[in-house]
Design a protein around this motif. Structure first.
Motif, PDB file in Angstrom:
ATOM      1  N   THR A  47      49.873  47.318  11.152  1.00 46.62           N
ATOM      2  CA  THR A  47      51.305  47.642  11.468  1.00 46.62           C
ATOM      3  C   THR A  47      51.786  47.242  12.770  1.00 46.62           C
ATOM      4  OG1 THR A  47      50.139  49.557  12.515  1.00 46.62           O
ATOM      5  CG2 THR A  47      50.698  49.791  10.295  1.00 46.62           C
ATOM      6  N   ALA A  48      51.150  46.444  13.727  1.00 48.16           N
ATOM      7  CA  ALA A  48      51.670  45.747  14.757  1.00 48.16           C
ATOM      8  C   ALA A  48      50.705  44.998  15.430  1.00 48.16           C
ATOM      9  CB  ALA A  48      51.976  47.243  15.929  1.00 48.16           C
ATOM     10  N   ARG A  49      50.962  44.007  16.118  1.00 42.85           N
ATOM     11  CA  ARG A  49      50.028  42.835  16.356  1.00 42.85           C
ATOM     12  C   ARG A  49      50.913  42.291  17.707  1.00 42.85           C
ATOM     13  NH1 ARG A  49      48.214  39.722  12.118  1.00 42.85           N
ATOM     14  NH2 ARG A  49      46.117  40.652  12.246  1.00 42.85           N
ATOM     15  N   ASP A  50      50.175  42.165  18.725  1.00 44.04           N
ATOM     16  CA  ASP A  50      50.805  41.324  19.876  1.00 44.04           C
ATOM     17  C   ASP A  50      49.654  40.400  20.649  1.00 44.04           C
ATOM     18  OD1 ASP A  50      49.010  42.873  21.564  1.00 44.04           O
ATOM     19  OD2 ASP A  50      50.716  44.176  21.869  1.00 44.04           O
ATOM     20  N   ASP A  51      49.766  39.905  21.666  1.00 44.55           N
ATOM     21  CA  ASP A  51      48.790  38.991  22.264  1.00 44.55           C
ATOM     22  C   ASP A  51      47.571  39.629  22.611  1.00 44.55           C
ATOM     23  OD1 ASP A  51      50.451  36.794  21.961  1.00 44.55           O
ATOM     24  OD2 ASP A  51      51.368  37.060  23.970  1.00 44.55           O
ATOM     25  N   THR A  52      47.262  40.856  22.710  1.00 45.60           N
ATOM     26  CA  THR A  52      46.087  41.480  23.212  1.00 45.60           C
ATOM     27  C   THR A  52      45.721  42.780  22.118  1.00 45.60           C
ATOM     28  OG1 THR A  52      47.400  43.274  24.336  1.00 45.60           O
ATOM     29  CG2 THR A  52      47.002  41.430  25.608  1.00 45.60           C
ATOM     30  N   SER A  53      46.416  42.986  21.182  1.00 46.66           N
ATOM     31  CA  SER A  53      45.656  43.908  20.286  1.00 46.66           C
ATOM     32  C   SER A  53      46.499  44.300  18.891  1.00 46.66           C
ATOM     33  CB  SER A  53      46.100  45.430  20.996  1.00 46.66           C
ATOM     34  OG  SER A  53      47.543  45.646  21.021  1.00 46.66           O
ATOM     35  N   THR A  54      45.811  44.659  18.058  1.00 49.00           N
ATOM     36  CA  THR A  54      46.195  44.862  16.746  1.00 49.00           C
ATOM     37  C   THR A  54      45.980  46.172  16.331  1.00 49.00           C
ATOM     38  OG1 THR A  54      45.645  42.327  16.117  1.00 49.00           O
ATOM     39  CG2 THR A  54      45.928  44.065  14.294  1.00 49.00           C
ATOM     40  N   THR A  55      47.171  46.875  15.601  1.00 50.02           N
ATOM     41  CA  THR A  55      47.337  48.278  15.189  1.00 50.02           C
ATOM     42  C   THR A  55      46.731  48.043  13.655  1.00 50.02           C
ATOM     43  OG1 THR A  55      48.480  49.066  17.234  1.00 50.02           O
ATOM     44  CG2 THR A  55      48.337  50.508  14.973  1.00 50.02           C
ATOM     45  N   LEU A  56      45.858  48.822  13.113  1.00 46.97           N
ATOM     46  CA  LEU A  56      45.763  48.878  11.670  1.00 46.97           C
ATOM     47  C   LEU A  56      46.081  50.302  11.288  1.00 46.97           C
ATOM     48  CD1 LEU A  56      42.055  47.295  11.728  1.00 46.97           C
ATOM     49  CD2 LEU A  56      44.391  46.189  11.441  1.00 46.97           C
ATOM     50  N   ARG A  57      46.326  50.460  10.023  1.00 50.83           N
ATOM     51  CA  ARG A  57      46.846  51.477   9.176  1.00 50.83           C
ATOM     52  C   ARG A  57      45.865  51.664   8.112  1.00 50.83           C
ATOM     53  NH1 ARG A  57      51.211  54.951   8.386  1.00 50.83           N
ATOM     54  NH2 ARG A  57      51.502  55.703   6.445  1.00 50.83           N
ATOM     55  N   PHE A  58      45.195  52.889   8.008  1.00 51.52           N
ATOM     56  CA  PHE A  58      44.194  53.020   7.046  1.00 51.52           C
ATOM     57  C   PHE A  58      44.950  54.321   6.417  1.00 51.52           C
ATOM     58  CE2 PHE A  58      41.713  51.507  10.318  1.00 51.52           C
ATOM     59  CZ  PHE A  58      40.994  50.499   9.639  1.00 51.52           C
ATOM     60  N   GLU A  59      45.034  53.884   4.858  1.00 56.91           N
ATOM     61  CA  GLU A  59      45.720  55.102   4.078  1.00 56.91           C
ATOM     62  C   GLU A  59      44.704  55.353   2.559  1.00 56.91           C
ATOM     63  OE1 GLU A  59      50.224  54.912   2.682  1.00 56.91           O
ATOM     64  OE2 GLU A  59      49.121  53.525   1.854  1.00 56.91           O
ATOM     65  N   VAL A  60      44.449  56.801   2.575  1.00 51.44           N
ATOM     66  CA  VAL A  60      43.824  57.142   1.412  1.00 51.44           C
ATOM     67  C   VAL A  60      44.833  57.839   0.509  1.00 51.44           C
ATOM     68  CG1 VAL A  60      42.062  58.779   0.883  1.00 51.44           C
ATOM     69  CG2 VAL A  60      41.523  57.286   2.724  1.00 51.44           C
ATOM     70  N   VAL A  61      44.824  57.385  -0.624  1.00 50.04           N
ATOM     71  CA  VAL A  61      45.777  57.850  -1.657  1.00 50.04           C
ATOM     72  C   VAL A  61      44.995  58.599  -2.888  1.00 50.04           C
ATOM     73  CG1 VAL A  61      47.755  57.582  -2.890  1.00 50.04           C
ATOM     74  CG2 VAL A  61      47.446  56.360  -0.951  1.00 50.04           C
ATOM     75  N   ASP A  62      45.287  59.782  -3.237  1.00 47.27           N
ATOM     76  CA  ASP A  62      44.406  60.304  -4.462  1.00 47.27           C
ATOM     77  C   ASP A  62      45.681  60.774  -5.387  1.00 47.27           C
ATOM     78  OD1 ASP A  62      44.973  63.147  -4.198  1.00 47.27           O
ATOM     79  OD2 ASP A  62      43.865  62.643  -2.310  1.00 47.27           O
ATOM     80  N   THR A  63      44.751  61.142  -6.783  1.00 48.95           N
ATOM     81  CA  THR A  63      45.668  61.795  -7.802  1.00 48.95           C
ATOM     82  C   THR A  63      45.371  62.955  -8.093  1.00 48.95           C
ATOM     83  OG1 THR A  63      44.385  60.725  -9.589  1.00 48.95           O
ATOM     84  CG2 THR A  63      46.375  59.483  -8.735  1.00 48.95           C
ATOM     85  N   GLY A  64      44.788  63.743  -7.047  1.00 48.84           N
ATOM     86  CA  GLY A  64      43.952  65.023  -7.207  1.00 48.84           C
ATOM     87  C   GLY A  64      45.338  66.291  -6.995  1.00 48.84           C
ATOM     88  N   ILE A  65      44.758  67.515  -6.859  1.00 49.69           N
ATOM     89  CA  ILE A  65      45.164  68.732  -6.884  1.00 49.69           C
ATOM     90  C   ILE A  65      46.768  68.799  -6.097  1.00 49.69           C
ATOM     91  CG2 ILE A  65      43.243  69.832  -7.612  1.00 49.69           C
ATOM     92  CD1 ILE A  65      43.003  71.042  -4.818  1.00 49.69           C
ATOM     93  N   GLY A  66      46.787  67.961  -4.791  1.00 42.86           N
ATOM     94  CA  GLY A  66      47.805  68.117  -3.933  1.00 42.86           C
ATOM     95  C   GLY A  66      47.867  69.590  -3.170  1.00 42.86           C
TER      96      GLY A  66
END
Length: 202
Positions: free
Chosen positions: A125-144
Motif C-alpha cells: 500500500t505504500a513504499r519509500d526509500d526506507t520502508s514498505t507498508t503491506l496490507r493483509f486482507e482476509v475475505v470470506d463468504t461466511g455468516i457475516g
C-alpha cells in the motif's frame, strides 16, 4: 501434552487411542486459552515487545495455511491465496506475531464460513526509500455480521452474539489480541461485513 503425544505413537487399542486423542485436543484448547490470556496480560502491562528483523513472508504464510487448511478441507471450503508480485519476499517485522494475527483471522473466517471460500490477499500500500507498508486482507463468504456486532468485535472476552459462542466456541480473545498486535505494528484492522454474505478483515 507432550506425554499424550508420545502415548499416541505407541501400540494401544483403538479405544484408548481415541481417548488420548480427545485428551490431546482438550489440552491443546486449554493451552491456547492460557497463551491468549498471557498475551493479553503482557499487552495490557506494556510488556510485549515486537521483533524487528528480516523474515521470509512465504514461510510465514505457508505455516498459517498449513494450520487452517485441515479445517477448510473438512468444511469443503476453497482456501485461496493472492500475493501481489511487488510484495517483498523478506520484509522486516515480527514474523511470529504476524503469523499469530493471520492465523486468528483466517481461522475465524474458516470457522464462520459454511460454504464458499476464504481468501488471503497481500499487497503493497505504500513504499519509500526506507520502508514498505503491506496490507493483509482476509475475505470470506461466511455468516457475516450486523453493524452493531462489528463494534464489539475487538473487546476482550466478547463475541458478536451469544449464540456464536454456543455454536462455534471460542473465548473472544483472539480478535482483541490481534487488534492490539496490529496496533503495536503501526497498523489497524478494518472490518466490512454483510449479514449472510461474508466479511472482509484488512
Amino acid at each position: 501434552v507432550g506425554l499424550t503425544h508420545l502415548a499416541l505413537d505407541s501400540d494401544l487399542p483403538p479405544a484408548q487411542l481415541d481417548h488420548l486423542a480427545r485428551i490431546q485436543s482438550a489440552a491443546d484448547t486449554l493451552l491456547a486459552v492460557i497463551n491468549d490470556v498471557l498475551d493479553l496480560s503482557k499487552i495490557d502491562a506494556g510488556r510485549l515487545t515486537l521483533e524487528q528483523a528480516p523474515f521470509s513472508l512465504d514461510e510465514v504464510i505457508d505455516r498459517v495455511i498449513t494450520l487452517v487448511a485441515p479445517a477448510a478441507h473438512t468444511q469443503q471450503l476453497a482456501l485461496l491465496l493472492d500475493v501481489a508480485p511487488d510484495v517483498p519476499g523478506r520484509p522486516i517485522g515480527d514474523a511470529l506475531r504476524l503469523g499469530q494475527v493471520l492465523t486468528n483471522l483466517l481461522g475465524n473466517a474458516v470457522k464462520f464460513t459454511e460454504q464458499g471460500s476464504v481468501r488471503l490477499n497481500v499487497a503493497v500500500t505504500a513504499r519509500d526509500d526506507t520502508s514498505t507498508t503491506l496490507r493483509f486482507e482476509v475475505v470470506d463468504t461466511g455468516i457475516g455480521l450486523q453493524p452493531g456486532e462489528v463494534e464489539r468485535l475487538f473487546e476482550a472476552f466478547s463475541q458478536a452474539h451469544d449464540s456464536v459462542t454456543r455454536r462455534y466456541g471460542g473465548t473472544g480473545l483472539g480478535l482483541a489480541i490481534s487488534n492490539q498486535l496490529v496496533a503495536l505494528m503501526g497498523g489497524h484492522i478494518e472490518v466490512r461485513s454483510t449479514p449472510g454474505e461474508g466479511s472482509r478483515f484488512a
